[in-house]
Design an enzyme around this catalytic site. Structure first.
Site, mmCIF file in Angstrom:
data_model
loop_
_atom_site.group_PDB
_atom_site.id
_atom_site.type_symbol
_atom_site.label_atom_id
_atom_site.label_comp_id
_atom_site.label_asym_id
_atom_site.label_seq_id
_atom_site.Cartn_x
_atom_site.Cartn_y
_atom_site.Cartn_z
ATOM 1 C CG MET A 112 41.449 -12.392 -45.852
ATOM 2 S SD MET A 112 41.257 -11.864 -47.569
ATOM 3 C CE MET A 112 42.876 -12.285 -48.188
ATOM 4 C CG HIS A 131 37.742 -10.317 -56.810
ATOM 5 N ND1 HIS A 131 38.623 -10.977 -55.975
ATOM 6 C CD2 HIS A 131 38.421 -10.064 -57.953
ATOM 7 C CE1 HIS A 131 39.773 -11.120 -56.600
ATOM 8 N NE2 HIS A 131 39.691 -10.579 -57.800
ATOM 9 C CD GLN A 195 32.990 3.677 -58.059
ATOM 10 O OE1 GLN A 195 31.912 3.154 -58.344
ATOM 11 N NE2 GLN A 195 33.084 4.950 -57.723
HETATM 12 C C1 GRF Z 1 38.350 -5.635 -50.381
HETATM 13 O O1 GRF Z 1 39.248 -5.106 -51.290
HETATM 14 C C2 GRF Z 1 37.520 -6.727 -51.011
HETATM 15 O O2 GRF Z 1 37.265 -6.499 -52.366
HETATM 16 C C3 GRF Z 1 38.391 -7.934 -50.849
HETATM 17 O O3 GRF Z 1 38.975 -7.777 -49.576
HETATM 18 C C4 GRF Z 1 39.048 -6.397 -49.257
HETATM 19 C C5 GRF Z 1 38.367 -6.204 -47.944
HETATM 20 O O4 GRF Z 1 38.466 -4.874 -47.490
HETATM 21 N N1 GRF Z 1 37.614 -9.150 -50.977
HETATM 22 P P1 GRF Z 1 37.621 -4.408 -46.242
HETATM 23 O O5 GRF Z 1 38.019 -5.325 -45.077
HETATM 24 O O6 GRF Z 1 36.174 -4.530 -46.577
HETATM 25 O O7 GRF Z 1 38.035 -2.994 -45.997
#
Ligand code: GRF
Length: 222
Positions: A112, A131, A195
């Site tokens: 993030m 994404h 997915q």
């Molecule tokens: C996922 O939905 C990804 O697409 C987005 O952040 C989320 C991360 O989920 N960039 P995780 O920590 O991999 O479970």
């Protein structure tokens, strides 16, 4: 003994029945639960992604569950806190750790943080992001909720190269997910996440194989 190129400069040495492949080092950056990281790690264990290992997992948040999972799996797991640091100062610490771990390919997995242009320039076409929408639709935060609220009938996920703009670089893999009348935001996000896990493995395989070129914005397999 024979040698053969297997993409991205990998050289495989075949010696009778034995095959010694030089491993590519993946660096995972995450900030949260880490399910995409786990999917990548599982794909390596299952040999769906071959010739690669996770060299380091880095989080900007000490409390990221993904970091604890990495430790439990015996992987090198680092916290480089971002709080209170200027973006480039933090990025310089992360890039140093990636270089120290000889990382060849960086996978953003729920990281993030926006990368500074300087960070991106250190690893041209070596940083991937996932994404949870079909880009260029719904970039930015809460893409699943954006898609749901907009009323699209199909959404999905995108794995793309990272460039200097948010959710923007050349697209490697997109998987679609239908939006059902019975969906709510949570159910839709859960099906997109399934997915995502499939798409990330597929994208890493394509990139490690290396037989593609980028023409304009288009990634074309050779
Ligand atoms: C996922 O939905 C990804 O697409 C987005 O952040 C989320 C991360 O989920 N960039 P995780 O920590 O991999 O479970």
């Amino acid at each position: 003994m024979t040698t053969s190129e297997v993409g991205l400069g990998l050289r495989r040495i075949d010696n009778g029945t034995e095959s010694i492949a030089s491993m590519k080092n993946l660096g995972i950056l995450l900030s949260g639960r880490g399910s995409n990281f786990v999917a990548i790690a599982d794909s390596i264990v299952a040999n769906k992604i071959s010739d690669a290992r996770i060299a380091v997992v880095i989080s900007n948040r000490a409390d990221a569950p993904g970091l604890e999972i990495a430790r439990q799996r015996g992987l090198s797991a680092l916290c480089i806190p971002s709080k209170g640091k200027a973006r480039e100062e933090h990025d310089r610490a992360v890039v140093s750790a990636l270089f120290e771990n000889k990382v060849d390919l960086i996978c953003l997995a729920g990281y993030m943080r926006l990368l500074s242009p300087w960070f991106v320039q250190q690893f041209p076409q070596k940083i991937l992001n996932i994404h949870p929408s079909l880009l260029p639709a719904f970039p930015g935060l809460e893409a699943q909720q954006q898609a749901f609220a907009f009323g699209v009938k199909v959404t999905g996920c995108t794995v793309h190269f990272v460039d200097e703009e948010l959710d923007h670089g050349a697209i490697i893999v997109q998987n679609t997910v239908p939006v059902l009348d019975s969906d709510d935001e949570r159910a839709l996000a859960a099906r997109i996440l399934e997915q995502e896990h499939v798409a990330y493995t597929e994208a890493i395989k394509i990139v490690l194989k290396g037989n593609f070129e980028i023409v304009g914005r288009r990634m074309v397999e050779l």
